[in-house]
Scaffold this motif. Structure first.
Motif, PDB file in Angstrom:
ATOM      1  N   GLY A   1     -42.844  10.531  -0.413  1.00 29.95           N
ATOM      2  CA  GLY A   1     -43.135  11.945  -0.203  1.00 29.95           C
ATOM      3  C   GLY A   1     -43.563  12.330   1.199  1.00 29.95           C
ATOM      4  O   GLY A   1     -43.819  13.511   1.468  1.00 29.95           O
ATOM      5  N   THR A   2     -43.651  11.371   2.103  1.00 28.69           N
ATOM      6  CA  THR A   2     -44.048  11.686   3.474  1.00 28.69           C
ATOM      7  C   THR A   2     -42.849  12.198   4.265  1.00 28.69           C
ATOM      8  O   THR A   2     -41.774  11.610   4.243  1.00 28.69           O
ATOM      9  CB  THR A   2     -44.626  10.447   4.183  1.00 28.69           C
ATOM     10  OG1 THR A   2     -45.798  10.013   3.478  1.00 28.69           O
ATOM     11  CG2 THR A   2     -45.023  10.774   5.612  1.00 28.69           C
ATOM     12  N   LYS A   3     -43.062  13.295   4.967  1.00 26.99           N
ATOM     13  CA  LYS A   3     -42.013  13.894   5.792  1.00 26.99           C
ATOM     14  C   LYS A   3     -42.500  13.960   7.232  1.00 26.99           C
ATOM     15  O   LYS A   3     -43.563  14.517   7.513  1.00 26.99           O
ATOM     16  CB  LYS A   3     -41.680  15.303   5.302  1.00 26.99           C
ATOM     17  CG  LYS A   3     -40.675  16.044   6.161  1.00 26.99           C
ATOM     18  CD  LYS A   3     -40.446  17.458   5.637  1.00 26.99           C
ATOM     19  CE  LYS A   3     -39.474  18.246   6.499  1.00 26.99           C
ATOM     20  NZ  LYS A   3     -39.297  19.638   6.004  1.00 26.99           N
ATOM     21  N   THR A   4     -41.746  13.356   8.133  1.00 21.21           N
ATOM     22  CA  THR A   4     -42.101  13.414   9.548  1.00 21.21           C
ATOM     23  C   THR A   4     -40.974  14.112  10.294  1.00 21.21           C
ATOM     24  O   THR A   4     -39.795  13.865  10.037  1.00 21.21           O
ATOM     25  CB  THR A   4     -42.331  12.014  10.141  1.00 21.21           C
ATOM     26  OG1 THR A   4     -41.161  11.210   9.928  1.00 21.21           O
ATOM     27  CG2 THR A   4     -43.515  11.337   9.483  1.00 21.21           C
ATOM     28  N   THR A   5     -41.353  14.984  11.211  1.00 22.77           N
ATOM     29  CA  THR A   5     -40.357  15.757  11.957  1.00 22.77           C
ATOM     30  C   THR A   5     -40.675  15.701  13.440  1.00 22.77           C
ATOM     31  O   THR A   5     -41.810  15.966  13.852  1.00 22.77           O
ATOM     32  CB  THR A   5     -40.352  17.225  11.513  1.00 22.77           C
ATOM     33  OG1 THR A   5     -40.137  17.298  10.099  1.00 22.77           O
ATOM     34  CG2 THR A   5     -39.258  17.998  12.233  1.00 22.77           C
ATOM     35  N   LEU A   6     -39.681  15.362  14.236  1.00 25.32           N
ATOM     36  CA  LEU A   6     -39.814  15.401  15.682  1.00 25.32           C
ATOM     37  C   LEU A   6     -38.849  16.475  16.195  1.00 25.32           C
ATOM     38  O   LEU A   6     -37.652  16.406  15.959  1.00 25.32           O
ATOM     39  CB  LEU A   6     -39.480  14.047  16.309  1.00 25.32           C
ATOM     40  CG  LEU A   6     -39.758  13.913  17.812  1.00 25.32           C
ATOM     41  CD1 LEU A   6     -40.113  12.472  18.152  1.00 25.32           C
ATOM     42  CD2 LEU A   6     -38.572  14.358  18.654  1.00 25.32           C
ATOM     43  N   THR A   7     -39.401  17.479  16.852  1.00 31.40           N
ATOM     44  CA  THR A   7     -38.595  18.595  17.347  1.00 31.40           C
ATOM     45  C   THR A   7     -38.656  18.648  18.865  1.00 31.40           C
ATOM     46  O   THR A   7     -39.749  18.605  19.451  1.00 31.40           O
ATOM     47  CB  THR A   7     -39.102  19.935  16.779  1.00 31.40           C
ATOM     48  OG1 THR A   7     -39.091  19.874  15.350  1.00 31.40           O
ATOM     49  CG2 THR A   7     -38.237  21.087  17.248  1.00 31.40           C
ATOM     50  N   VAL A   8     -37.503  18.729  19.501  1.00 31.53           N
ATOM     51  CA  VAL A   8     -37.433  18.808  20.961  1.00 31.53           C
ATOM     52  C   VAL A   8     -37.644  20.261  21.378  1.00 31.53           C
ATOM     53  O   VAL A   8     -36.821  21.129  21.092  1.00 31.53           O
ATOM     54  CB  VAL A   8     -36.075  18.303  21.477  1.00 31.53           C
ATOM     55  CG1 VAL A   8     -35.976  18.489  22.988  1.00 31.53           C
ATOM     56  CG2 VAL A   8     -35.885  16.840  21.113  1.00 31.53           C
ATOM     57  N   ASN A   9     -38.761  20.526  22.053  1.00 32.87           N
ATOM     58  CA  ASN A   9     -39.067  21.886  22.506  1.00 32.87           C
ATOM     59  C   ASN A   9     -38.446  22.190  23.859  1.00 32.87           C
ATOM     60  O   ASN A   9     -38.098  23.336  24.154  1.00 32.87           O
ATOM     61  CB  ASN A   9     -40.585  22.090  22.585  1.00 32.87           C
ATOM     62  CG  ASN A   9     -41.246  22.072  21.228  1.00 32.87           C
ATOM     63  OD1 ASN A   9     -40.681  22.525  20.238  1.00 32.87           O
ATOM     64  ND2 ASN A   9     -42.453  21.536  21.160  1.00 32.87           N
ATOM     65  N   SER A  10     -38.321  21.168  24.692  1.00 35.22           N
ATOM     66  CA  SER A  10     -37.767  21.351  26.027  1.00 35.22           C
ATOM     67  C   SER A  10     -36.964  20.116  26.413  1.00 35.22           C
ATOM     68  O   SER A  10     -37.445  18.989  26.261  1.00 35.22           O
ATOM     69  CB  SER A  10     -38.904  21.574  27.044  1.00 35.22           C
ATOM     70  OG  SER A  10     -38.402  21.592  28.367  1.00 35.22           O
ATOM     71  N   PHE A  11     -35.746  20.338  26.889  1.00 32.94           N
ATOM     72  CA  PHE A  11     -34.842  19.244  27.247  1.00 32.94           C
ATOM     73  C   PHE A  11     -34.347  19.505  28.670  1.00 32.94           C
ATOM     74  O   PHE A  11     -33.477  20.351  28.895  1.00 32.94           O
ATOM     75  CB  PHE A  11     -33.678  19.200  26.262  1.00 32.94           C
ATOM     76  CG  PHE A  11     -32.807  17.974  26.377  1.00 32.94           C
ATOM     77  CD1 PHE A  11     -32.859  16.974  25.411  1.00 32.94           C
ATOM     78  CD2 PHE A  11     -31.924  17.826  27.441  1.00 32.94           C
ATOM     79  CE1 PHE A  11     -32.041  15.853  25.512  1.00 32.94           C
ATOM     80  CE2 PHE A  11     -31.110  16.710  27.543  1.00 32.94           C
ATOM     81  CZ  PHE A  11     -31.169  15.714  26.580  1.00 32.94           C
ATOM     82  N   LYS A  12     -34.932  18.793  29.651  1.00 35.23           N
ATOM     83  CA  LYS A  12     -34.561  18.982  31.051  1.00 35.23           C
ATOM     84  C   LYS A  12     -33.857  17.729  31.579  1.00 35.23           C
ATOM     85  O   LYS A  12     -34.165  16.616  31.153  1.00 35.23           O
ATOM     86  CB  LYS A  12     -35.801  19.279  31.900  1.00 35.23           C
ATOM     87  CG  LYS A  12     -36.527  20.558  31.500  1.00 35.23           C
ATOM     88  CD  LYS A  12     -37.767  20.779  32.348  1.00 35.23           C
ATOM     89  CE  LYS A  12     -38.507  22.040  31.928  1.00 35.23           C
ATOM     90  NZ  LYS A  12     -39.737  22.261  32.735  1.00 35.23           N
ATOM     91  N   THR A  13     -32.947  17.934  32.497  1.00 39.31           N
ATOM     92  CA  THR A  13     -32.182  16.810  33.032  1.00 39.31           C
ATOM     93  C   THR A  13     -32.158  16.831  34.555  1.00 39.31           C
ATOM     94  O   THR A  13     -32.373  17.866  35.187  1.00 39.31           O
ATOM     95  CB  THR A  13     -30.731  16.848  32.521  1.00 39.31           C
ATOM     96  OG1 THR A  13     -30.106  18.058  32.977  1.00 39.31           O
ATOM     97  CG2 THR A  13     -30.693  16.816  30.999  1.00 39.31           C
ATOM     98  N   ASN A  14     -31.898  15.639  35.129  1.00 40.32           N
ATOM     99  CA  ASN A  14     -31.747  15.476  36.573  1.00 40.32           C
ATOM    100  C   ASN A  14     -32.905  16.108  37.349  1.00 40.32           C
ATOM    101  O   ASN A  14     -32.712  16.857  38.305  1.00 40.32           O
ATOM    102  CB  ASN A  14     -30.412  16.077  37.030  1.00 40.32           C
ATOM    103  CG  ASN A  14     -29.226  15.419  36.348  1.00 40.32           C
ATOM    104  OD1 ASN A  14     -29.297  14.269  35.924  1.00 40.32           O
ATOM    105  ND2 ASN A  14     -28.131  16.144  36.238  1.00 40.32           N
ATOM    106  N   GLN A  15     -34.127  15.769  36.920  1.00 42.04           N
ATOM    107  CA  GLN A  15     -35.331  16.286  37.560  1.00 42.04           C
ATOM    108  C   GLN A  15     -35.714  15.431  38.777  1.00 42.04           C
ATOM    109  O   GLN A  15     -35.409  14.234  38.831  1.00 42.04           O
ATOM    110  CB  GLN A  15     -36.492  16.289  36.566  1.00 42.04           C
ATOM    111  CG  GLN A  15     -36.267  17.173  35.350  1.00 42.04           C
ATOM    112  CD  GLN A  15     -36.132  18.624  35.703  1.00 42.04           C
ATOM    113  OE1 GLN A  15     -37.087  19.251  36.173  1.00 42.04           O
ATOM    114  NE2 GLN A  15     -34.947  19.201  35.491  1.00 42.04           N
ATOM    115  N   PRO A  16     -36.377  16.023  39.775  1.00 46.63           N
ATOM    116  CA  PRO A  16     -36.860  15.239  40.924  1.00 46.63           C
ATOM    117  C   PRO A  16     -38.034  14.359  40.494  1.00 46.63           C
ATOM    118  O   PRO A  16     -39.100  14.873  40.139  1.00 46.63           O
ATOM    119  CB  PRO A  16     -37.288  16.310  41.932  1.00 46.63           C
ATOM    120  CG  PRO A  16     -37.603  17.518  41.092  1.00 46.63           C
ATOM    121  CD  PRO A  16     -36.647  17.473  39.938  1.00 46.63           C
ATOM    122  N   LEU A  17     -37.845  13.057  40.490  1.00 44.11           N
ATOM    123  CA  LEU A  17     -38.883  12.125  40.050  1.00 44.11           C
ATOM    124  C   LEU A  17     -39.419  11.313  41.225  1.00 44.11           C
ATOM    125  O   LEU A  17     -38.687  11.021  42.171  1.00 44.11           O
ATOM    126  CB  LEU A  17     -38.316  11.163  38.987  1.00 44.11           C
ATOM    127  CG  LEU A  17     -37.707  11.785  37.732  1.00 44.11           C
ATOM    128  CD1 LEU A  17     -37.193  10.674  36.818  1.00 44.11           C
ATOM    129  CD2 LEU A  17     -38.712  12.662  37.003  1.00 44.11           C
TER     130      LEU A  17
END
Length: 229
Positions: A192-208
């Motif tokens: 009965g356990t439900k786990t949810t992972l939701t992506v709120n922000s997806f950024k690419t090719n950032q200056p690291l």
């Protein structure tokens, strides 16, 4: 009470690592699916091809754990930066750095750092080699529901474990039809356990920073460092 809180924190950190890296496996690597839904395979292949074109990925996510029977409702937020096999994961006040060879787990609340090498023989360890093969076996794949989420078309793929001893009933992987990015992952447990992972922000090719995935011991002068290897 403090020990229970610490135990809960460690359990959640372990859980988020497993769920998140299920997504990472799909994001970064291709895999073969035999005798499965061809449409599901084609969509996953598109997700892999799209993400492989990025130099790096920065994700902000929300993690929820719910169990009505046990009266558990818990929400947490985190973020992760990935480049190749390297990553920095921040979740529930804990930072995990993987530089490609070692994992550094930094816990400011306890002023403790655990350093460990990758052990491919450890079934619970998340390693680059396992990311290559995570979904190759052990699941049946099928296209599932298509939902409209705030104007976004989210296509779900259902993954059902083939091992009867697996405590997970099914996993739903939501993919944005337009961007071909992972939107969320929902894991349903047999108890009965439900786990949810939701992506709120997806950024690419950032200056690291060039030291983005480098652990610097001098930044933690008063921390206890636990070297497991």
């Amino acid at each position: 009470m403090k020990s229970k809180i610490q135990a809960l924190k460690k359990n959640n950190i372990k859980r988020i690592s497993k769920i998140f890296f299920q997504i990472t496996a799909l994001l970064l690597f291709s895999f073969s699916i035999q005798a499965q839904d061809k449409k599901a395979k084609d969509l996953l292949d598109q997700v892999t091809a799209k993400v492989r074109s990025y130099d790096n990925i920065v994700i902000d996510f929300k993690y929820s754990l719910n169990n009505t029977k046990e009266n558990i409702n818990q929400d947490s937020k985190g973020n992760v930066t990935m480049k190749g096999n390297q990553f920095v994961l921040n979740f529930m006040g804990v930072t995990k750095i993987f530089d490609g060879k070692k994992t550094y787990t930094i816990v400011p609340e306890d002023e403790e750092i655990t350093i460990s090498k990758v052990n491919d023989k450890d079934d619970n360890a998340i390693t680059p080699s396992k990311l290559l093969t995570f979904f190759n076996t052990g699941y049946k794949y099928n296209m599932d529901m298509l939902q409209d989420v705030k104007g976004r078309k989210i296509q779900y793929i259902k993954l059902v474990p083939t091992n009867a001893k697996d405590q997970r009933k099914e996993i739903l992987l939501g993919i944005d039809v337009q961007t071909k990015h992972i939107y969320n992952l929902i894991e349903m447990g047999k108890k009965g356990t439900k786990t949810t992972l939701t992506v709120n922000s997806f950024k690419t090719n950032q200056p690291l920073s060039k030291n983005q995935f480098t652990f610097t011991e001098s930044k933690y002068p008063n921390y206890y460092i636990n070297k497991l290897d």
